[in-house]
Design a protein around this motif. Structure first.
Motif, PDB file in Angstrom:
ATOM      1  N   UNK A  84       0.916  -1.294  -0.146  1.00 24.62           N
ATOM      2  CA  UNK A  84       0.118  -0.006   0.143  1.00 24.62           C
ATOM      3  C   UNK A  84       0.698   1.240   0.011  1.00 24.62           C
ATOM      4  N   UNK A  85       1.795   1.058   0.774  1.00 28.15           N
ATOM      5  CA  UNK A  85       2.846   2.565   0.562  1.00 28.15           C
ATOM      6  C   UNK A  85       3.568   2.430  -0.720  1.00 28.15           C
ATOM      7  N   UNK A  86       3.847   1.390  -1.388  1.00 33.22           N
ATOM      8  CA  UNK A  86       4.424   1.749  -2.663  1.00 33.22           C
ATOM      9  C   UNK A  86       3.269   2.265  -3.609  1.00 33.22           C
ATOM     10  N   UNK A  87       1.969   1.835  -3.379  1.00 33.43           N
ATOM     11  CA  UNK A  87       1.028   2.265  -4.118  1.00 33.43           C
ATOM     12  C   UNK A  87       0.951   3.765  -4.132  1.00 33.43           C
ATOM     13  N   UNK A  88       0.777   4.261  -2.645  1.00 37.45           N
ATOM     14  CA  UNK A  88       0.536   5.642  -2.452  1.00 37.45           C
ATOM     15  C   UNK A  88       1.804   6.378  -3.148  1.00 37.45           C
ATOM     16  N   UNK A  89       2.904   5.923  -2.894  1.00 43.27           N
ATOM     17  CA  UNK A  89       4.179   6.360  -3.606  1.00 43.27           C
ATOM     18  C   UNK A  89       4.083   6.752  -4.977  1.00 43.27           C
ATOM     19  N   UNK A  90       3.681   5.698  -5.621  1.00 44.92           N
ATOM     20  CA  UNK A  90       3.443   5.858  -7.033  1.00 44.92           C
ATOM     21  C   UNK A  90       2.640   6.926  -7.270  1.00 44.92           C
ATOM     22  N   UNK A  91       1.408   6.990  -6.789  1.00 41.39           N
ATOM     23  CA  UNK A  91       0.267   8.184  -7.042  1.00 41.39           C
ATOM     24  C   UNK A  91       1.146   9.409  -6.820  1.00 41.39           C
ATOM     25  N   UNK A  92       1.684   9.489  -5.667  1.00 46.62           N
ATOM     26  CA  UNK A  92       2.524  10.608  -5.341  1.00 46.62           C
ATOM     27  C   UNK A  92       3.506  11.241  -6.482  1.00 46.62           C
ATOM     28  N   UNK A  93       4.318  10.204  -7.148  1.00 48.88           N
ATOM     29  CA  UNK A  93       5.235  10.413  -7.964  1.00 48.88           C
ATOM     30  C   UNK A  93       4.425  11.114  -9.327  1.00 48.88           C
ATOM     31  N   UNK A  94       3.465  10.544  -9.501  1.00 53.85           N
ATOM     32  CA  UNK A  94       2.479  10.808 -10.745  1.00 53.85           C
ATOM     33  C   UNK A  94       2.269  12.191 -10.559  1.00 53.85           C
ATOM     34  N   UNK A  95       1.516  12.636  -9.409  1.00 54.28           N
ATOM     35  CA  UNK A  95       1.051  13.849  -9.172  1.00 54.28           C
ATOM     36  C   UNK A  95       1.981  14.810  -9.135  1.00 54.28           C
ATOM     37  N   UNK A  96       3.230  14.564  -8.910  1.00 54.10           N
ATOM     38  CA  UNK A  96       4.251  15.648  -8.564  1.00 54.10           C
ATOM     39  C   UNK A  96       5.026  15.660 -10.073  1.00 54.10           C
ATOM     40  N   UNK A  97       5.025  14.583 -10.649  1.00 52.10           N
ATOM     41  CA  UNK A  97       5.710  14.480 -11.853  1.00 52.10           C
ATOM     42  C   UNK A  97       7.312  14.232 -11.757  1.00 52.10           C
ATOM     43  N   UNK A  98       7.493  13.106 -10.832  1.00 53.25           N
ATOM     44  CA  UNK A  98       8.833  12.766 -10.657  1.00 53.25           C
ATOM     45  C   UNK A  98       8.753  11.124 -10.706  1.00 53.25           C
ATOM     46  N   UNK A  99      10.251  10.739 -10.594  1.00 49.89           N
ATOM     47  CA  UNK A  99      10.225   9.385 -10.653  1.00 49.89           C
ATOM     48  C   UNK A  99      10.705   8.524  -9.508  1.00 49.89           C
ATOM     49  N   UNK A 100      11.136   9.210  -8.629  1.00 45.40           N
ATOM     50  CA  UNK A 100      11.829   8.507  -7.346  1.00 45.40           C
ATOM     51  C   UNK A 100      11.335   9.408  -5.966  1.00 45.40           C
ATOM     52  N   UNK A 101      11.920   8.830  -4.766  1.00 45.50           N
ATOM     53  CA  UNK A 101      11.555   9.320  -3.647  1.00 45.50           C
ATOM     54  C   UNK A 101      12.242  10.627  -3.350  1.00 45.50           C
ATOM     55  N   UNK A 102      13.554  10.793  -3.813  1.00 49.07           N
ATOM     56  CA  UNK A 102      14.253  11.924  -3.409  1.00 49.07           C
ATOM     57  C   UNK A 102      13.648  12.947  -4.320  1.00 49.07           C
ATOM     58  N   UNK A 103      13.404  12.910  -5.370  1.00 43.94           N
ATOM     59  CA  UNK A 103      12.639  13.893  -6.329  1.00 43.94           C
ATOM     60  C   UNK A 103      11.279  14.286  -5.781  1.00 43.94           C
ATOM     61  N   UNK A 104      10.430  13.347  -5.145  1.00 42.00           N
ATOM     62  CA  UNK A 104       9.276  13.587  -4.720  1.00 42.00           C
ATOM     63  C   UNK A 104       9.497  14.573  -3.384  1.00 42.00           C
ATOM     64  N   UNK A 105      10.386  14.271  -2.446  1.00 33.20           N
ATOM     65  CA  UNK A 105      10.512  15.121  -1.396  1.00 33.20           C
ATOM     66  C   UNK A 105      10.887  16.423  -1.728  1.00 33.20           C
ATOM     67  N   UNK A 106      11.821  16.597  -2.597  1.00 36.51           N
ATOM     68  CA  UNK A 106      12.276  18.101  -3.326  1.00 36.51           C
ATOM     69  C   UNK A 106      11.245  18.741  -3.747  1.00 36.51           C
ATOM     70  N   UNK A 107      10.342  17.929  -4.568  1.00 34.81           N
ATOM     71  CA  UNK A 107       9.176  18.633  -5.136  1.00 34.81           C
ATOM     72  C   UNK A 107       8.233  19.099  -4.116  1.00 34.81           C
ATOM     73  N   UNK A 108       8.014  18.231  -3.287  1.00 39.10           N
ATOM     74  CA  UNK A 108       7.064  18.764  -2.115  1.00 39.10           C
ATOM     75  C   UNK A 108       7.543  19.784  -1.364  1.00 39.10           C
ATOM     76  N   UNK A 109       8.904  19.912  -1.061  1.00 42.30           N
ATOM     77  CA  UNK A 109       9.399  21.315  -0.388  1.00 42.30           C
ATOM     78  C   UNK A 109       9.250  22.371  -1.350  1.00 42.30           C
ATOM     79  N   UNK A 110       9.346  22.356  -2.540  1.00 45.43           N
ATOM     80  CA  UNK A 110       9.310  23.303  -3.437  1.00 45.43           C
ATOM     81  C   UNK A 110       8.055  23.641  -3.400  1.00 45.43           C
TER      82      UNK A 110
END
Length: 215
Positions: free
Chosen positions: A180-206
């Motif tokens: 379920x965590x992996x599924x949530x992360x995939x949704x996060x990646x798609x919404x933020x337009x990124x491909x990995x965890x580090x980029x997702x965190x950076x985009x979220x701060x941004x």
């Protein structure tokens, strides 16, 4: 005679600290009151040494610069923070400014610019390197397309990831499965337009979805 600017140097590289100390020690307008190798040490020394300006690196082991800036501001410290770093990406600049940094300078800045920036920071004036100023102006002029918001659970997962939790640890904290965590992360990646965890965190701060020291 004007009192010298009391300066605390924060960088995880001893050679960088030595170079900065040597540069400012040779100028009677400054007094280097201490050095720190990470954000936690910077907080402790700021509380005891009472510098006017904290010259802060961003990417350091242990507590990073953005977290330290946020905690300094929330503590009510009168010290001004001038970021001095190698990085000028949106993911570095925006969180630092939002956390409360007075200025943002790159390590390739000429000596004269750095000295002038520290003096300006001590007076509470904002100082930005040209490339950083350009980035911020660009963001103001073009905020980008409308974004699909993250769900509450997706934000919870992303917050734990930003704090360094693995998928297993995140699953245990939220009482859900790793899948379920992996599924949530995939949704996060798609919404933020990124491909990995580090980029997702950076985009979220941004985008202001995450803030230093909390969400």
């Amino acid at each position: 005679m004007t009192d010298p600017v009391r300066l605390l140097i924060v960088d995880d590289h001893p050679v960088v600290r030595d170079g900065l100390r040597g540069m400012f020690t040779g100028d009677p307008g400054f007094e280097v009151v201490g050095e720190a190798a990470d954000g936690a040490e910077a907080l402790a020394l700021t509380a005891t040494l009472h510098p006017d300006v904290v010259l802060m690196d961003l990417r350091m082991p242990g507590m990073d610069g953005v977290t330290a800036i946020g905690r300094l501001v929330r503590s009510g410290s009168p010290a001004k923070v001038l970021v001095l770093t190698t990085y000028d990406t949106d993911a570095d600049v925006l969180p630092a400014i939002e956390a409360g940094a007075t200025g943002y300078l790159l390590k390739d800045a000429p000596r004269e610019d750095l000295v002038r920036a520290v003096r300006s920071a001590a007076r509470g004036e904002s100082v930005l390197s040209p490339s950083v100023a350009g980035r911020l102006m660009g963001r103001l002029r073009d905020p980008g397309p409308a974004e699909e918001p993250l769900s509450q659970r997706e934000l919870e997962v992303l917050t734990l990831v930003a704090r360094g939790s693995s998928n297993r640890e995140t699953a245990a904290r939220l009482f859900i499965s790793e899948a379920t965590v992996k599924t949530h992360l995939l949704h996060v990646y798609a919404k933020l337009g990124v491909n990995d965890r580090a980029a997702a965190v950076a985009a979220a701060y941004d985008r202001g979805l995450l803030t230093p020291g909390g969400r």
